[in-house]
Enzyme design. Structure first.
Site, PDB file in Angstrom:
ATOM      1  N   ASP A 124     -35.060 -10.231  32.601  1.00 35.50           N
ATOM      2  CA  ASP A 124     -33.828 -10.341  33.395  1.00 35.50           C
ATOM      3  C   ASP A 124     -32.770 -11.026  32.545  1.00 35.50           C
ATOM      4  OD1 ASP A 124     -32.056 -10.189  35.538  1.00 35.50           O
ATOM      5  OD2 ASP A 124     -32.606 -12.163  36.287  1.00 35.50           O
ATOM      6  N   SER A 125     -31.527 -10.845  32.945  1.00 38.38           N
ATOM      7  CA  SER A 125     -30.445 -11.551  32.266  1.00 38.38           C
ATOM      8  C   SER A 125     -30.539 -13.060  32.515  1.00 38.38           C
ATOM      9  CB  SER A 125     -29.092 -11.031  32.765  1.00 38.38           C
ATOM     10  OG  SER A 125     -29.016 -11.172  34.170  1.00 38.38           O
ATOM     11  N   CYS A 165     -33.706  -6.841  35.943  1.00 38.78           N
ATOM     12  CA  CYS A 165     -32.241  -6.930  36.053  1.00 38.78           C
ATOM     13  C   CYS A 165     -31.669  -5.570  36.474  1.00 38.78           C
ATOM     14  CB  CYS A 165     -31.676  -7.331  34.688  1.00 38.78           C
ATOM     15  SG  CYS A 165     -29.883  -7.438  34.637  1.00 38.78           S
ATOM     16  N   GLU A 221     -26.330 -19.180  41.360  1.00 39.95           N
ATOM     17  CA  GLU A 221     -26.597 -20.019  40.175  1.00 39.95           C
ATOM     18  C   GLU A 221     -26.267 -21.484  40.458  1.00 39.95           C
ATOM     19  OE1 GLU A 221     -27.384 -19.147  36.713  1.00 39.95           O
ATOM     20  OE2 GLU A 221     -28.216 -17.373  37.678  1.00 39.95           O
ATOM     21  N   CYS A 250     -29.108  -6.466  43.184  1.00 38.63           N
ATOM     22  CA  CYS A 250     -28.928  -7.526  42.186  1.00 38.63           C
ATOM     23  C   CYS A 250     -30.058  -8.523  42.368  1.00 38.63           C
ATOM     24  CB  CYS A 250     -27.570  -8.201  42.385  1.00 38.63           C
ATOM     25  SG  CYS A 250     -27.315  -9.633  41.320  1.00 38.63           S
ATOM     26  N   HIS A 270     -30.169 -11.617  42.205  1.00 40.82           N
ATOM     27  CA  HIS A 270     -29.861 -12.876  42.885  1.00 40.82           C
ATOM     28  C   HIS A 270     -29.759 -12.744  44.401  1.00 40.82           C
ATOM     29  CE1 HIS A 270     -29.037 -14.025  38.821  1.00 40.82           C
ATOM     30  NE2 HIS A 270     -28.576 -15.216  39.156  1.00 40.82           N
TER      31      HIS A 270
END
Ligand code: DGL
Length: 286
Positions: A21-22, A85, A162, A200, A202
């Site tokens: 993942d990023s 990702c 984040e 996504c 997240h």
């Protein structure tokens, strides 16, 4: 040609599955993979030094993603790769497949498949990063399955997650604004969506807020579960694919990050659903 759903693609003993993942949001996908294959070894890399990918160009995303996945294959012996990702899956899957000699699974196709299974109206909504939306990878994958898909970029959501604001009134308000706009566009275009795809890594962390913001009856799906099921089926063959809920097994997980190791260790357990342990720093260059 190998029937990927019935024949093992990699040796079933001591296999290592690489997950990329990023950042560390992809730990939601790793979590689902562990549920399906608790006896596998996992090597996860989050390219935290270069996150976010979602605002970058295809060329840059492909270069970064190839470097990370080559690390998993060359340095960690990964025999199978899961691209957790969404942005890299949407824009760099071909580049990754060309760069590594192992099978590679992205999350877009499993996500679209989950949407097809969930939708009755065959109209679905997709929220994702800017780059994923601009690629129209989800729309294309949905169209191939007979679904109409309306996509919307929600660039504020990754930084809010984040920041750890997964249950914050500001985040809830931002989600409502995005979803109200998306539903208004859907209505204006004559769509009758009954399913929302979280496109996504997240967004699964925002699921409770998102479920409160969608119209009653709308199904909310993320690709983590369907990607994990698809990976298990490809790796083990359909018969041996699912060993869900087997938490007694002490799954081997090594986590690597290209930066922000402390933040990864601090926030990563929320995504993984268990302590991430010690995260190892890797330098992949600029
Ligand atoms: N991992 C990315 C995705 O799933 C989100 C974070 C980023 O923009 O790098 O699209």
């Amino acid at each position: 040609m190998t029937d990927s759903l019935t024949e093992p693609l990699v040796s079933t003993s001591a296999r290592t599955i690489g997950v990329f993942d990023s950042g560390f949001g992809g730990l939601t996908v790793l979590r689902a993979l562990v549920d399906h294959m608790p006896r596998a070894r996992f090597a996860f890399i989050g390219d935290t030094a270069r996150l976010p990918y979602g605002s970058k160009s295809r060329r840059t995303i492909a270069r970064y993603a190839v470097e990370s996945t080559q690390f998993l294959v060359r340095e960690q012996g990964a025999e199978f790769l899961v691209i957790a990702c969404n942005t890299a899956s949407a824009l760099a899957l071909d580049a990754i497949q060309d760069a590594v000699p192992v099978p590679v699974l992205g999350v877009i196709e499993p996500g679209a498949e989950a949407a097809r299974a969930a939708s009755r109206s065959n109209d679905v909504l997709v929220i994702a990063t800017d780059a994923t939306v601009q690629s129209h990878a989800y729309q294309t994958a949905c169209n191939h399955r007979g679904l109409r898909a309306l996509e919307k970029a929600c660039p504020l959501l990754v930084p809010l997650v984040e920041e750890g604001w997964t249950n914050h009134p500001v985040t809830e308000q931002v989600i409502r604004i995005y979803l109200d706009e998306l539903n208004a566009t859907a209505a204006a275009e004559g769509l009758n969506p009954d399913t929302l795809v979280l496109g996504c890594t997240h967004y699964p962390l925002l699921r409770p807020l998102i479920e409160r913001a969608v119209p009653a009856g709308m199904r909310v799906i993320d690709s983590a579960e369907s990607a994990a099921a698809a990976a298990a089926a490809m790796i083990n063959g359909r018969a041996a694919a699912v060993e869900p809920g087997n938490r007694a097994v002490d799954t081997q997980i090594r986590c690597f990050a290209t930066d922000s190791v402390e933040k990864f260790e601090r926030l990563g357990s929320r995504f993984l659903g268990r302590p991430v342990g010690q995260v190892e720093l890797v330098d992949l260059g600029g």
